[in-house]
Design a protein around this motif. Structure first.
Motif: not given
Length: 401
Positions: A70-75, A77-81
């Motif tokens: 979850n944390g990896l995927y949220d990161a 999404r945050l960086i790649t938009k």
């Protein structure tokens, strides 16, 4: 239902996320959302995008594994938009493949025809098991899992830079251990358990050894290396967790936390918020975390580990006595110790030869595992009870080898 221990769980996980993905304005909002789940503290109390009925029967390892994903995927999404799960799986697999030199061997376990998500499942399984040793089993999952957030921060850098920032990983680990060391040194009244906590942190990281750290003050820590709010808040929260290690914070420790907050360049109220957040987390979840039902969790670890070691020694008493009897030099040193104090060279020799004996007794190989040497004094202290009375009268004090 998702079964995080069965093949294909990542695809099922992403299949449940439709309409459940939180949006983050910036890295600070991203960090606070993850902290609210408990992942930063090593115990996931809730998921923002999964119902409790879906996670109620999961083991600690399964919950941690999903929280890490979850944390990896949220990161990502945050960086790649973007919310491209295919692209995420590819990048996360590349990240862990570079992080672990043995990863190419792990991936060979997965059939070539298997979906890419199976490779990531395999890597996450191995990552969660990395610290499966005497420390993590007895010190609970709290400490080692709290350090897993460094994977998320490193993955964020991996996405920004385009490759694994090896220097970044080492610098982050070194800074975490440095902060814990400085935080505990800020105590007015230190105990043996503060030193033990440092060694436990050290045993849970990949690169850093306390003996290699020469930083003696916050001014020397080099915080300029870290730029994002996620990094800085994590370092502040690590300090708060170290300060709370004995269940209370002295004024000198609170002052240290505020000084760290200033050095990190965070807003003035961040230090108080960090400590209050951790206190609130423990208050609300304490009954679900037996580890925190003790006034001094580190003391609880040591007491629990002590009893485990004693039980192992008792069960292997005859084999241990036999091995001791076959080592003439060791027995001679033990005999000398009943009449005089051993010098440093002799103490090191006793320790080395006891470890050699542990190699021959399968149940005692725990002393050879990462962190196991922390418990070796317990074995040394217990030896007098195994030897003939003529030898054991003065050995009881020889537990500082």
């Amino acid at each position: 239902m998702i079964n995080p221990s069965a093949s294909g769980w990542i695809d099922k996980f992403f299949g449940t996320l439709s309409g459940r993905l939180p949006q983050y304005e910036n890295s600070h909002a991203f960090y606070r959302a993850i902290r609210d789940t408990g992942f930063i503290y090593g115990h996931v109390a809730k998921f923002k995008n999964l119902d409790a009925k879906e996670t109620g029967n999961w083991t600690v390892e399964e919950v941690t594994k999903v929280a890490l994903l979850n944390g990896l995927y949220d990161a990502y999404r945050l960086i790649t938009k973007t919310q491209d799960t295919t692209g995420f799986i590819a990048r996360a697999t590349a990240f862990y493949t570079e992080m672990h030199p043995e990863s190419f061997v792990l991936l060979k376990k997965v059939l070539p025809s298997s979906p890419p998500s199976y490779q990531l499942e395999n890597l996450l399984d191995e990552r969660i098991k990395t610290n499966d040793n005497i420390i993590s089993r007895n010190f609970s999952h709290i400490l080692t899992n709290a350090l897993l957030f460094m994977d998320v921060l490193a993955f964020r850098q991996f996405l920004i830079v385009g490759e694994l920032p090896q220097k970044y990983l080492k610098k982050l680990e070194e800074t975490v251990v440095t902060i814990v060391n400085l935080a505990l040194n800020s105590k007015q009244d230190k105990t043996q358990y503060d030193d033990l906590l440092i060694k436990l942190f050290e045993s849970s990281v990949r690169y850093t050894k306390l003996s290699h750290i020469s930083v003696e003050s916050l001014d020397e820590a080099g915080f300029d290396y870290f730029e994002s709010k996620s990094e800085k808040n994590y370092l502040l929260d690590v300090a708060a967790m170290a300060i709370w290690s004995d269940g209370q914070a002295q004024q000198s420790e609170i002052d240290f936390l505020h000084s760290l907050n200033q050095k990190l360049g965070l807003r003035e109220e961040a230090a108080r918020e960090s400590l209050d957040s951790y206190n609130a987390f423990i208050k609300h979840n304490k009954k679900h975390i037996p580890f925190f039902n003790y006034s001094n969790p580190v003391k609880h670890f040591y007491d629990h580990a002590s009893q485990s070691v004693i039980n192992l020694i008792i069960r292997n008493k005859n084999r241990l006595i036999k091995e001791l009897g076959n080592n003439g030099e060791l027995m001679l040193l033990l005999t000398h110790s009943t009449h005089r104090s051993l010098n440093d060279k002799e103490k090191k020799k006793v320790k080395k030869q006891l470890l050699e004996i542990c190699k021959t007794v399968p149940s005692l190989t725990i002393f050879l595992l990462p962190g196991g040497s922390l418990l070796l004094p317990l074995l040394i202290k217990f030896i007098p009870q195994l030897l003939p009375s003529a030898l054991n009268e003065n050995l009881e004090e020889e537990d500082t080898l």
